[in-house]
Design a protein around this motif. Structure first.
Motif, mmCIF file in Angstrom:
data_model
loop_
_atom_site.group_PDB
_atom_site.id
_atom_site.type_symbol
_atom_site.label_atom_id
_atom_site.label_comp_id
_atom_site.label_asym_id
_atom_site.label_seq_id
_atom_site.Cartn_x
_atom_site.Cartn_y
_atom_site.Cartn_z
ATOM 1 N N ASP A 161 3.605 4.151 -4.493
ATOM 2 C CA ASP A 161 2.933 5.384 -4.900
ATOM 3 C C ASP A 161 2.346 5.236 -6.312
ATOM 4 O O ASP A 161 3.082 5.105 -7.286
ATOM 5 N N ASP A 179 0.831 -1.207 0.000
ATOM 6 C CA ASP A 179 0.000 0.000 0.000
ATOM 7 C C ASP A 179 0.867 1.259 0.000
ATOM 8 O O ASP A 179 0.364 2.358 -0.202
ATOM 9 N N PRO A 230 -0.502 7.210 -8.800
ATOM 10 C CA PRO A 230 -1.347 8.421 -8.892
ATOM 11 C C PRO A 230 -2.836 8.068 -8.733
ATOM 12 O O PRO A 230 -3.290 7.020 -9.219
ATOM 13 N N GLN A 231 -3.565 8.957 -8.041
ATOM 14 C CA GLN A 231 -4.982 8.735 -7.701
ATOM 15 C C GLN A 231 -5.827 8.191 -8.858
ATOM 16 O O GLN A 231 -6.544 7.228 -8.710
ATOM 17 N N GLY A 232 -5.711 8.840 -10.034
ATOM 18 C CA GLY A 232 -6.609 8.461 -11.138
ATOM 19 C C GLY A 232 -6.107 7.304 -11.993
ATOM 20 O O GLY A 232 -6.764 6.934 -12.981
ATOM 21 N N ASP A 233 -4.980 6.734 -11.647
ATOM 22 C CA ASP A 233 -4.415 5.672 -12.496
ATOM 23 C C ASP A 233 -5.030 4.316 -12.141
ATOM 24 O O ASP A 233 -4.419 3.475 -11.472
ATOM 25 N N PHE A 234 -6.268 4.123 -12.613
ATOM 26 C CA PHE A 234 -7.019 2.919 -12.240
ATOM 27 C C PHE A 234 -6.380 1.645 -12.791
ATOM 28 O O PHE A 234 -6.463 0.587 -12.184
ATOM 29 N N ARG A 245 -3.621 0.594 -10.552
ATOM 30 C CA ARG A 245 -4.195 0.111 -9.284
ATOM 31 C C ARG A 245 -4.720 -1.311 -9.480
ATOM 32 O O ARG A 245 -4.565 -2.169 -8.599
#
Ligand code: SF4
Length: 241
Positions: free
Chosen positions: A99, A96, A101-105, A108
């Motif tokens: 790092d 977890d 980026p938030q929008g990099d689905f 993820r």
């Protein structure tokens, strides 16, 4: 209670690429390999287990190390058992920290697939460890919330985790108010000796599950339903004496 936190592993990146439908040689595949490389360097899959003894068995209940569990299927599976192993296995919290980026689905999603593979490493290591140390022989597992919701309700995670004390401190796995685990790629349950080929998936109606390990077994389902109904009738039948 024992923590297994030095679990060796080698990620099969080619297999993971295939599962993610990525073709070798593409830019995406190169990025996936880079992510897998970072994950391999950081990851510490772990398993915590406790050897427990059954204190008592009721119609639908089993008392294990003083904690009452309610599930007819669990009670039935533990008919011959005196000792069980409660466990928590996880991919570990370390991933977890990577790092993304938030929008990099997409990344993820890739990381989630790597975490799933590491959870598999942890579960296999735990099973091999228990077999070797306790000469467990044939065994199976059940987990609260796995299978259909009525089989062993997810709320019983609370009882299961109470066997361990502070799981967050011990293995870095936290139980949320809705009985889910953090990290998400964690599994808790009870491993028990059995001569039967039991899989939780046999009692799950969910269609098209990519993780299914055994087909739904209507004979087993009906047999459990029948036992529950017969007992309910016995309990409500008028006293003829
Ligand atoms: S079929 Fe899928 S959802 Fe159902 S118990 Fe198996 S793995 Fe879980």
């Amino acid at each position: 209670m024992q923590l297994l936190d030095d679990i060796p592993f080698v990620l099969d990146v080619d297999a993971l690429l295939k599962r993610a439908h990525l073709e070798s040689g593409t830019e995406d595949a190169a990025e996936f390999r880079d992510l897998a490389c970072r994950a391999s360097a950081e990851a510490r899959p772990k398993a915590l287990y406790k050897e427990c003894y059954i204190d008592a068995k009721g119609d639908d209940t089993v008392i294990i190390d003083g904690v009452t569990f309610t599930s007819h299927a669990l009670r039935r599976n533990l008919e011959e058992a005196e000792r069980v192993f409660a466990f928590i296995a996880t991919c570990g919290r370390e991933l977890d920290q990577i790092d993304i980026p938030q929008g990099d689905f997409l990344k993820r999603f890739w990381l989630d697939s790597i975490k799933t593979a590491l959870l598999g490493v942890s579960l296999s290591h735990l099973a091999a460890h228990l077999n070797k140390r306790y000469t467990l022989g044939k065994s199976a597992t059940m987990s609260p919330g796995s299978s259909d919701v009525t089989v062993w309700p997810i709320e019983q995670q609370k009882e299961l985790f109470s066997l361990f004390g502070d799981s967050n401190e011990l293995i870095g796995v936290e139980l949320t108010d809705s009985f889910l685990m953090i990290p998400n790629k964690s599994v808790s349950g009870i491993r028990f000796p059995t001569e039967l080929d039991f899989h939780g998936c046999q009692l799950c109606h969910r269609a098209h599950c990519p993780s299914r390990s055994a087909p739904f077994c209507s004979a087993l389902w009906e047999s459990i339903e029948h036992e529950i109904e017969s007992r309910a009738k016995r309990v409500t039948a008028p006293d003829n004496e």
